[in-house]
Design an enzyme around this catalytic site. Structure first.
Site, short mmCIF file in Angstrom:
data_model
loop_
_atom_site.label_atom_id
_atom_site.label_comp_id
_atom_site.label_asym_id
_atom_site.label_seq_id
_atom_site.Cartn_x
_atom_site.Cartn_y
_atom_site.Cartn_z
CB SER A 165 -79.93 18.18 -100.67
OG SER A 165 -79.47 16.81 -100.77
CG ASN A 202 -73.28 8.31 -98.34
OD1 ASN A 202 -73.92 7.00 -98.98
ND2 ASN A 202 -71.97 8.26 -98.16
CE1 TYR A 203 -75.99 12.76 -94.61
CE2 TYR A 203 -73.88 12.12 -95.14
CZ TYR A 203 -74.52 12.25 -94.10
OH TYR A 203 -74.21 11.60 -93.08
CG LEU A 204 -74.27 16.45 -101.82
CD1 LEU A 204 -73.17 16.86 -102.81
CD2 LEU A 204 -74.91 17.65 -101.25
#
Length: 744
Positions: free
Chosen positions: A574, A701-703
């Site tokens: 992120s 899933n990650y940002l």
DNA sequence: TGTGACACTTAGGATCACGCTA
DNA sequence: TAGCGTGATCCTAAGTGTCACA
């Protein structure tokens, strides 16, 4: 979840670790960290190569030694270490929740209304309240600055007279008006550890029963036609369907299939069919190919009917009622039988995945809901009422003995809340990451080996976004590793390489057997430590022999409440997106260029997380087509420019209104074609850069979606340009709450 | 303290559906 | 209007992390 646990979760969310003093320094250091990472990552261009083969060859010889090392790692030399059993789970124990009075059916809504008034926040009406703008703005700021604080201080809201009078949210729904989206993020969360108070659903959809092949489609053994028993035939069709697939060329796949297939044969078949290479499935294969072709050739009317039927099933089984809201279920279909498609060198690929029967299924729902009915003449394995979990249906699969679940769609409240919470934990890490980095640097000098190992592993997890690397059952799964399970053979040390000092080369298979290959310069102290860890070890020994994920996570938990190795990946992904967006977006870019910048920022993250994909089969061709279009457009542009020039010359001679207008038109044409050309060129760049990189995984899933939403708002790029419909549904909470000034 | 069971997230590939083009 | 290419969606394998229990 116990009361203690609920309390812990609450603590975690309230961000009890004070890390604010590091805030400003963090920004600078993060950037430095990223630059370092960018420099080091560019060697990671090789893709899924033959290193798997290497692992296979070594496997046998390594096994013996590895066992020994493992024993020493956890038990010294006393030999107490016991091997895991065959990896199969025993049937889950029966757990029946006592009726605690929380449950209620929507059918009983009226009779329970009084209770709802008293405990209103637990059972909100479906309709969304109308807030005034200032209130909304204030709430959003509050959300962005400190979600946890809000969670801690928020008390159940008092309902207004109007709201109490009308459970539809104060106004009646007009006919045909689309149902308003439920803004669960504006409501209270369960604080008692329960995941829901009421759950009703229709159960799973089973795959259709096996339909025997028509008489004229035959299986041949050793050149002779042979009629198979229904059981054996069904399993044979699984293989026949995959004949075009690379799997059927792999020895393990063929061996496992044949072994399991023979178990389904009659004794007569078993005695006849003894070699897979003598089996001829081509007629079956052609039949299925023709069937799939026929499906494609269906008439419009037939296609419409199929679509309607699917829609009907979706409406009936694809939704549940959870706490008064109709929520979409993620995967409501039971996995059909087939051959197991394990990835990489999976030792179980090709094994028969059995058909799941109602008797294998555990249903989870409210006690007072209308329970799903099993198909006629069957029964469920169990019906339980466990509101401490989020799943609706579960069963145990036969390949690994693991439990499979039916859960809600990512757009649901239950998934959304968890997602939001995940990003808040990562934001808390941001506040104290510098302190943690200082600590692990200090630990590189520790007298204790276990602490040095822990510190170096954490450095890799932080710097390279490696996964934690849990231990795996040998022989049960493909040989893949993460940080803590790295072996000596996975790294190589170079005191000097390509004019850089202290270079570490990583080469291993990670999740899904995706190759991780990277050469990075590290700090001298890390390098020296690695040399130390490698001393007197063989290639198949663990690099971090005094460390595992449990030890590491326990340590991380002490550094920050709720911190685990996984959080570093979310945080680094992120923060990288946010920094890259700031660096890459320029105010004078047009919209397509801005989107290219966004995708480039997204790509930087995908590269960091090693999210790869196989290049699309049609990649070369589609690039060629795009290039043809670009060339044509260039020709068009040059012609349009000539025409524009000629029109200007005419206008100079004629000096009349008509020729002036013609100049304007030609000018506009040049502008239009230039823009089209620019769009095509941007598209080509984007596609080329994306050839082997999967952007979707990090995006989903990650940002932190609020970073993307804020970026869109800041640069007036419509959200549809970066999130498709499904993604917008998943991130509805972020789209609603993030303003253009959101900072991760 | 290690271990297995369990619950849940993360992941890439397969398949589907739709829009564009000839 | 068929065929094709592409993005969207589905599918399910493969991870991570927690907890209870011996």
């Amino acid at each position: 979840m116990s009361g203690d646990h609920a309390h812990k979760r609450h603590q975690m969310e309230s961000g009890s670790v004070d890390c604010n003093s590091h805030k400003h320094k963090d920004k600078y250091k993060d950037k430095e960290h990223q630059r370092e990472r960018d420099n080091s990552k560019n060697g990671n261009s090789e893709h899924r190569s033959s290193s798997e083969k290497k692992h296979r060859e070594k496997e046998k010889e390594q096994l013996k030694h590895k066992e020994k090392r493992k024993e020493e790692k956890f038990h010294g030399s006393d030999g107490k270490y016991r091997d895991k059993e065959n990896g199969f789970a025993s049937p889950p124990s029966i757990k029946v929740e006592e009726d605690n009075g929380y449950y209620h059916s929507i059918k009983h809504e009226k009779s329970l209304k009084r209770e709802r008034d008293e405990d209103e926040y637990k059972h909100k009406p479906k309709k969304v309240k109308v807030e005034n703008e200032n209130k909304v703005k204030k709430r959003r700021q509050e959300d962005d600055s400190d979600y946890e604080e809000r969670e801690e201080t928020r008390k159940p809201k008092k309902r207004t007279k109007e709201e109490k009078k009308d459970t539809t949210g104060g106004r009646k729904k007009a006919k045909n008006e689309p149902e308003e989206k439920w803004k669960w993020w504006e409501e209270e969360r369960h604080t008692d550890g329960s995941k829901w108070k009421f759950l009703e659903h229709k159960g799973p959809v089973f795959p259709p029963p096996y339909e025997p092949l028509p008489g004229h489609i035959r299986f041949y053994y050793d050149g002779k036609a042979m009629k198979l028993s229904p059981g054996a035939e069904e399993v044979a069709t699984f293989y026949a369907k995959m004949l075009d697939h690379e799997y059927t060329t792999k020895d393990i796949f063929r061996k496992n299939f044949f072994k399991d297939w023979r178990k389904e044969m009659t004794s007569e078949e078993k005695s006849k069919i003894t070699e897979l290479k003598k089996c001829d499935f081509t007629e079956m294969h052609e039949y299925f190919k023709a069937q799939s072709e026929a499906r494609k050739q269906m008439s419009k009317e037939e296609k419409r009917k199929t679509k309607e039927e699917n829609e009907r099933i979706l409406q009936e089984y694809g939704f549940c009622v959870m706490d008064n809201h109709r929520e979409r279920i993620g995967n409501f279909r039971i996995e059909p039988p087939g051959l197991f498609r394990g990835r990489g060198d999976h030792p179980k690929m090709g094994k028969l995945k059995r058909r799941i029967r109602p008797e294998d299924i555990i249903i989870n729902c409210s006690k007072d809901s209308a329970h799903p009915r099993p198909p006629p003449g069957t029964r469920w394995k169990e019906v339980r009422h466990d509101n401490k979990v989020t799943w609706l249906v579960s069963w145990t699969e036969n390949i690994q003995g693991s439990i499979k679940y039916i859960m809600l769609n990512p757009s649901s409240r239950i998934k959304g809340e968890k997602d939001w919470q995940k990003y808040e934990t990562a934001r808390r890490l941001k506040k104290c990451v510098e302190r943690i980095r200082a600590q692990y640097r200090e630990d590189w000098r520790s007298k204790e080996m276990r602490i040095r190992q822990r510190a170096v592993a954490l450095y890799f997890i932080d710097k390279l976004a490696l996964r934690a690397g849990n231990e795996k059952d040998e022989g049960e799964t493909a040989d893949t590793v993460g940080c803590c399970s790295l072996r000596v053979e996975h790294i190589r040390l170079y005191p000097q390489l390509e004019r850089q000092d202290f270079v570490v080369e990583f080469d291993f298979l990670g999740k899904d057997s995706i190759r991780y290959y990277n050469k990075i310069p590290v700090e001298k102290r890390v390098f020296k430590n690695l040399q130390l860890f490698l001393e007197n070890k063989q290639s198949e020994d663990d690099l971090f022999d005094r460390l595992n994920t449990s030890i590491l996570n326990k340590h991380l938990q002490e550094l920050m409440d709720g911190l685990t190795a996984k959080v570093f990946r979310t945080y680094n992904a992120s923060i990288t997106l946010q920094q890259q967006l700031k660096e890459l977006t320029s105010p004078d870019e047009n919209i397509p260029e801005k989107i290219l910048s966004y995708n480039r920022a997204n790509r930087a993250v995908a590269l960091l997380c090693n999210h790869q994909r196989a290049p699309p089969k049609t990649f070369e061709k589609s690039m060629q087509n795009l290039q043809i279009k670009i060339d044509e457009k260039k020709k068009q542009l040059s012609a349009a420019k000539k025409e524009h020039k000629a029109a200007k010359a005419d206008a100079r001679t004629l000096r009349d209104e008509k020729s002036k207008k013609a100049v304007e038109m030609k000018k506009k044409a040049v502008e239009r074609i230039s823009e089209q050309l620019m769009k095509l060129e941007v598209q080509a760049t984007d596609r080329e850069e994306n050839k082997q990189i999967a952007l979707g995984t990090s995006k989903l899933n990650y940002l932190d979606p609020r970073i993307s939403v804020a970026w869109c708002k800041k640069w007036t790029v419509s959200i549809e340009k970066i999130y498709n419909k499904t993604q917008r549904e998943k991130f509805a909470w972020a789209i609603d709450m993030a303003d253009d000034d959101f900072e991760f």
